[in-house]
Design a protein around this motif. Structure first.
Motif, short mmCIF file in Angstrom:
data_model
loop_
_atom_site.label_atom_id
_atom_site.label_comp_id
_atom_site.label_asym_id
_atom_site.label_seq_id
_atom_site.Cartn_x
_atom_site.Cartn_y
_atom_site.Cartn_z
N ASP A 1 18.19 10.70 -7.25
CA ASP A 1 17.90 10.62 -5.82
C ASP A 1 17.15 11.89 -5.43
OD1 ASP A 1 17.96 10.78 -3.03
OD2 ASP A 1 19.86 9.71 -2.89
N ASN A 2 15.90 11.74 -5.06
CA ASN A 2 15.03 12.90 -4.79
C ASN A 2 14.75 13.04 -3.29
OD1 ASN A 2 13.54 15.10 -5.90
ND2 ASN A 2 11.64 13.97 -5.58
N THR A 3 15.69 12.61 -2.45
CA THR A 3 15.48 12.56 -1.01
C THR A 3 15.16 13.91 -0.39
OG1 THR A 3 16.84 10.58 -0.72
CG2 THR A 3 16.57 12.01 1.19
N PHE A 4 15.96 14.94 -0.67
CA PHE A 4 15.78 16.22 -0.01
C PHE A 4 14.53 16.98 -0.45
CE2 PHE A 4 20.34 17.27 1.70
CZ PHE A 4 20.20 16.24 2.61
N PRO A 5 14.25 17.07 -1.75
CA PRO A 5 13.03 17.81 -2.14
C PRO A 5 11.74 17.05 -1.82
CG PRO A 5 14.62 17.75 -3.93
CD PRO A 5 15.06 16.73 -2.92
N THR A 6 11.81 15.72 -1.87
CA THR A 6 10.63 14.84 -1.82
C THR A 6 9.71 15.19 -2.99
OG1 THR A 6 9.02 16.14 -0.51
CG2 THR A 6 10.74 14.95 0.71
N PRO A 7 8.72 14.36 -3.29
CA PRO A 7 7.82 14.70 -4.40
C PRO A 7 6.97 15.94 -4.14
CG PRO A 7 7.09 12.71 -3.24
CD PRO A 7 8.46 13.02 -2.74
N ILE A 8 7.02 16.47 -2.93
CA ILE A 8 6.27 17.71 -2.65
C ILE A 8 6.88 18.88 -3.41
CG2 ILE A 8 5.48 19.29 -0.84
CD1 ILE A 8 4.23 16.44 -0.83
N PHE A 9 8.19 18.95 -3.48
CA PHE A 9 8.88 20.08 -4.10
C PHE A 9 9.40 19.78 -5.50
CE2 PHE A 9 10.00 22.07 0.26
CZ PHE A 9 8.76 22.68 0.30
N TYR B 1 0.82 -1.21 0.00
CA TYR B 1 0.00 0.00 0.00
C TYR B 1 0.86 1.27 0.00
CZ TYR B 1 -4.26 -2.69 0.96
OH TYR B 1 -5.33 -3.56 0.88
N VAL B 2 1.96 1.23 0.74
CA VAL B 2 2.86 2.39 0.77
C VAL B 2 3.54 2.55 -0.58
CG1 VAL B 2 4.82 3.44 1.95
CG2 VAL B 2 3.17 2.07 3.25
N GLU B 3 3.88 1.45 -1.20
CA GLU B 3 4.48 1.51 -2.54
C GLU B 3 3.52 2.13 -3.55
OE1 GLU B 3 7.42 -2.40 -2.06
OE2 GLU B 3 5.36 -2.63 -2.80
N GLU B 4 2.26 1.79 -3.45
CA GLU B 4 1.26 2.39 -4.34
C GLU B 4 1.21 3.91 -4.14
OE1 GLU B 4 -2.61 0.64 -4.07
OE2 GLU B 4 -1.82 -1.40 -4.06
N LYS B 5 1.28 4.33 -2.89
CA LYS B 5 1.22 5.77 -2.60
C LYS B 5 2.43 6.50 -3.15
CE LYS B 5 -0.58 7.26 1.24
NZ LYS B 5 -0.87 7.62 2.66
N LEU B 6 3.63 5.95 -2.92
CA LEU B 6 4.84 6.60 -3.40
C LEU B 6 4.89 6.65 -4.92
CD1 LEU B 6 7.51 5.26 -0.90
CD2 LEU B 6 7.09 7.66 -1.44
N ALA B 7 4.44 5.59 -5.57
CA ALA B 7 4.40 5.60 -7.04
C ALA B 7 3.46 6.68 -7.54
CB ALA B 7 3.96 4.23 -7.55
N ALA B 8 2.33 6.85 -6.86
CA ALA B 8 1.38 7.90 -7.25
C ALA B 8 1.96 9.29 -7.03
CB ALA B 8 0.08 7.74 -6.47
N LEU B 9 2.69 9.47 -5.93
CA LEU B 9 3.25 10.78 -5.62
C LEU B 9 4.33 11.19 -6.63
CD1 LEU B 9 3.59 10.60 -1.72
CD2 LEU B 9 1.81 11.73 -3.05
#
Length: 418
Positions: free
Chosen positions: A179-187, A61-69
């Motif tokens: 590697d998108n660790t610092f911005p996260t998909p939010i930024f 379920y968490v994988e589905e969420k991250l893929a969507a983000l």
């Protein structure tokens, strides 16, 4: 749904009378009605969970969420960000292959690429990602199979020109891994700018509370693995009776292979409890990232004006060399992490950090609490002087991760230490 809503509603969707919160499926094992069905699971012809070393319903379920983000076709959770970085490359590389990596990346990743993977017969070619496309092209070899970089480099805080690296990578028929660790998909969502694979250390902002180590790999589904460079995806896999991943799984070939081959053999899948914590972090990620960025801008401006500071690396500052790239790729925020060099050299940096009362001197970053670190003494300690310089690190550099405390308290702590 907009991304703030996705953080709450993607992945687990409870039905009538079911728990509102994501359930923790605390089980290693799953039962089936027939031996035939279990056989289909091992042939990869039926959906389901074989064993929690490979997958788990909570994790799925968490994988589905991250893929969507991130806007991908699939995601694979791992036990750490280092595992995610390694597997993202090892999934398509073999002994005798090479790959290209930006020199401005996390020190632990430099060690992984330059030392450990070298022992596997895989060469890492480090480049300055700020070079022009013609110069970058010279780094490619006939056996080069991927390009790797960080959206926001740790701790140099340089901004990667994702579109430029994607053009060069695709010109050579290889994928771009970001590697998108610092911005996260939010930024930032690198896939929208041409990246093919995205990795995260979920230990950082996604978790956000220093409670759970983890990682993730997200597959865009956009790269053509059938271009002749990746036989492990197009040719028969002996361990699955000759199955061909591109033929059987289409756009999800890469992420499927990573799970059923590498995760199966390496056993780096996180337990259900870890996935649950990751989901908790994702639920509040948009709110936290906004405050991190707001606080960081205030702190960066304070440091930039302080007479005891040589320079500040924070791409949100108009004086920063990466400001234009930040406004292109990260217009809504540049995370809460910055680095700055203090007058007095290494000893001055250490004295300053030891005087801080509010900020935590820890080997961690991207937490709700303000944290500081001296990279040359810690995360990048194993690097040579040349590697430190290439990574944008000097002896007096301090990495500062601005937390969610009242920003006036954070600035007061810094001022008192000065």
């Amino acid at each position: 749904m907009e991304i703030e809503t996705k953080c709450l509603h993607e992945g687990y969707k409870p039905g009538n009378g079911e728990p509102l919160a994501l359930p923790i499926y605390q089980s290693t094992t799953y039962t089936y009605d027939s031996t035939e069905h279990i056989g289909k699971l091992f042939d990869l012809t039926a959906p389901g969970h074989m064993y929690s070393r490979i997958s788990n319903p909570t994790g799925a379920y968490v994988e589905e969420k991250l893929a969507a983000l991130e806007g991908g076709v699939g995601c694979l959770l791992t036990t750490s960000g280092q595992a995610a970085s390694f597997m993202s490359l090892f999934n398509i590389l073999s002994a005798g292959d090479s790959f290209i990596a930006a020199s401005k990346i996390y020190g632990g990743t430099v060690n992984l690429f330059a030392v450990t993977m070298k022992r596997m017969g895989i060469e890492c070619i480090f480049i300055d990602e700020d070079d022009d496309e013609e110069t970058l092209q010279k780094a490619f070899k006939p056996n080069t199979k991927a390009v790797f970089a960080e959206t926001l480099a740790n701790p140099a805080l340089s901004v990667c020109d994702i579109e430029k690296l994607a053009r060069v990578a695709h010109k050579n028929g290889v994928p771009l891994i970001i590697d998108n660790t610092f911005p996260t998909p939010i930024f930032c969502r690198p896939i929208e700018w041409g990246a093919d694979i995205v990795v995260h250390s979920t230990t950082k902002y996604i978790d956000g509370h220093a409670i759970q180590v983890g990682g993730a790999i997200i597959d865009s589904g956009n790269f053509d693995w059938g271009n002749g460079n990746y036989p492990s995806l197009t040719e028969p896999d002996e361990s699955y009776h000759g199955l061909r991943y591109t033929e059987s799984f289409g756009r999800a070939a890469y992420i499927t292979k990573a799970r059923v081959q590498l995760t199966r053999d390496l056993g780096v899948y996180p337990p259900a409890q870890a996935a649950f914590y990751t989901d908790l972090g994702l639920q509040t990620l948009p709110v936290r990232m906004q405050r991190h960025a707001e606080n960081a801008m205030r702190v960066a401006e304070f440091l930039n004006a302080h007479p005891s500071v040589h320079y500040v690396n924070y791409p949100g500052l108009k004086t920063d060399r990466y400001y234009e790239l930040a406004m292109k790729y990260l217009p809504k925020g540049q995370s809460g992490v910055m680095s700055f060099s203090i007058k007095g050299g290494r000893e001055g940096a250490v004295r300053f950090m030891d005087r801080l009362q509010l900020a935590n001197n820890v080997v961690h970053v991207a937490d709700v609490r303000t944290c500081v670190l001296h990279p040359a003494s810690a995360t990048h300690r194993q690097l040579t002087s040349e590697q430190l310089a290439a990574a944008g690190i000097d002896e007096a550099l301090i990495r500062l991760s601005v937390g969610l405390e009242n920003v006036d308290d954070i600035i007061a702590d810094l001022a008192a230490a000065f």
